[in-house]
Design a protein around this motif. Sequence first.
Motif, PDB file in Angstrom:
ATOM      1  N   ALA A 216      50.328  44.662  41.688  1.00 51.91           N
ATOM      2  CA  ALA A 216      49.766  44.023  41.063  1.00 51.91           C
ATOM      3  C   ALA A 216      51.148  43.854  39.657  1.00 51.91           C
ATOM      4  O   ALA A 216      51.011  42.812  38.994  1.00 51.91           O
ATOM      5  N   HIS A 487      38.895  48.830  31.681  1.00 53.36           N
ATOM      6  CA  HIS A 487      39.690  47.518  33.204  1.00 53.36           C
ATOM      7  C   HIS A 487      37.911  46.673  33.061  1.00 53.36           C
ATOM      8  O   HIS A 487      37.636  45.810  33.314  1.00 53.36           O
ATOM      9  N   GLN A 528      48.351  49.639  35.949  1.00 54.76           N
ATOM     10  CA  GLN A 528      48.169  48.094  36.755  1.00 54.76           C
ATOM     11  C   GLN A 528      47.071  47.423  35.368  1.00 54.76           C
ATOM     12  O   GLN A 528      47.186  46.508  35.752  1.00 54.76           O
ATOM     13  N   ARG A 532      48.187  43.342  34.496  1.00 54.36           N
ATOM     14  CA  ARG A 532      47.365  42.955  34.636  1.00 54.36           C
ATOM     15  C   ARG A 532      46.386  41.737  32.800  1.00 54.36           C
ATOM     16  O   ARG A 532      46.400  40.817  33.107  1.00 54.36           O
ATOM     17  N   SER A 568      43.069  36.386  38.298  1.00 54.82           N
ATOM     18  CA  SER A 568      42.055  37.010  37.643  1.00 54.82           C
ATOM     19  C   SER A 568      40.821  37.424  38.268  1.00 54.82           C
ATOM     20  O   SER A 568      40.407  38.787  37.966  1.00 54.82           O
TER      21      SER A 568
END
Length: 626
Positions: A216, A487, A528, A532, A568
């Motif tokens: 990423a 997440h 990660q 993002r 995304s």
Amino acid sequence: MGHRLADSTSPYLRAHASNPVDWYQWGEAAFAAAHERDVPILISIGYATCHWCHVMARESFSDPEVARVLNEGFVAIKVDREEHPDVDASYLAAASAFTRQLGWPLTVFATPEGRTFYAGTYFPPRAAPNMPSFTQVLEAVGEAWRERRPQLDETAAAVADALVAASVADTSGALPSTEQLQGAVEALARDEDRLYGGFGGAPKFPVAPVLGFLTASGDRGRTIARRTLELMGASPLRDRVDGGFFRYATRADWSEPHYERMLTDNALLLDVAVDLARSEDLEGGSEAIARGVAGFLTGRMQLPSGGFASAQDSESVIDGARSEGGYYHRDAAGRAGLEPPSLDQKVLTGWNGLAIGALARAAFAFDDDELLASGRRAAGFVLEHHVHSDRLVRSSLDGTVSSATATLEDTGMLAGGLLDLASATGEASYAVVARSLVDAAVRAADASAVPFAAPGGADPVLAARGLALPSDPAEGATPSALTSCAHAAWRLYLLGAGEEYREVAATAMRSVAGLALERPLAFGSALQLMARMAAPIVQLVTVVPDADVAAEPTIAELVASTRRHEASVAVIVTEAQARAFAGAGFELFEGRPAGDHRAAAYRCRTFVCALPVSDAAALDALAVER
């Protein structure tokens, strides 16, 4: 003697049921017995596919003389770390005060109140240089208990107090900048083994969360991740017959693996391979590795019920003797007459969430209906048997539900997997369940600094003794519970569930941002997610007519472009499915018709959408616009 383990829902505990040791399962009965006898507790923690756990079981726990010493001087508790991860985490943290060589089997000595005063890992049956025999350890601990009890109590109290003091979270920091994240990439690059792949020396683990962060993190990170994945994929760490990765290797070149194969490692490495395979600027074996790992998961690890087993054993029986790795040293023809190593068939909610999500993403990227069906089957089993209106189930075995308390990991990992399945299938119902799981974790946190907590509370035996700790935010082989929930919340935000989900995800990541930048090898999944969150948000919804359009070339090309588009979040839905998402409160899908019986792709930047396009060339053109 180990009759208390015979009806356990843990294969690991059942394997010890015939020991001469008078084992207890984790629970109040063991602590009551220790208080009544006024003896210390031995807590032995491991898991069913752990090689050194097998070795210690054969050498020590099956030995009548060792069992006699244990039974006379201790109350012995056997714990499956996968069934009780919070118990394992609490005692691992305490054990770190006594040894740097943490791992399993974990051997902990505690007061009748459960407080640790000494710990180690594997102890041999006979003394070796710098290592006493297990019997010597038992005798020394017993003598100290009888003759120096006040000092042991003082040590136990100091360790417990230190753990509580160290567990205070700080969410006052800031999320890292892109430059800081690239600094973490460079730190990993300096630790990379350019010859064999991976990081550091032996023993070497795949560290899939770190590879996920690198994928990423732009071209530099992807290059490192790809090099490691392909070197591992061509090494003895991966079984070339059925595609799965082993847990770790004892040498830097990935040779001499320990041959257990974990559901978690393979699900996460599948994710990495899929992400790399989708990168158009990269060529190589990533897709072949991805398909091999997916085949291992669906062909070997998926149970007839639909759920996934936790792991495959490191040992098999060859010519009447147990052999670690002997099965894997043979080619496909040589294995034909052998029984494969056994599976730990307990189904763990969170770990199944990882597998569901990985298969869903692979199915979306490769347009693979079989992988998608496999993910659906697993989700169907977990939703039916592990998700109840008032609670989550941590584990089950052959349909029998464990009494172990579900953890925050179960909430976050399952929610994440269901959101990936919702995106791959276009079915809003999976996203609705995921949102309810995340909401329950936010409510359980109440006013605490960290925004997520296990809805069912901490393990009650730990909590009753003041030994329950917040979920460890560090990540080795798997994402932490905190990151898993964050997440899932971030994905809910991307799908339009509301700004509040972005806020809780950011709060969670701020609590670990400083540590993650200092120790990137231990916070791969958190980094990660932070990468993002720092990147521009691109949302892609492609809507196709409700009627069957498989024969329409223009629509098929647009759908294929959607699958490879860098975004995304990307979702392919019918008009009816778009309305279902919108009706369930996911605003990304509001007002998204296919239009004039054609498909329409809506590409958005943080919910601000360009005019819809209906052909692949137009969508590809949008991708290069900044």
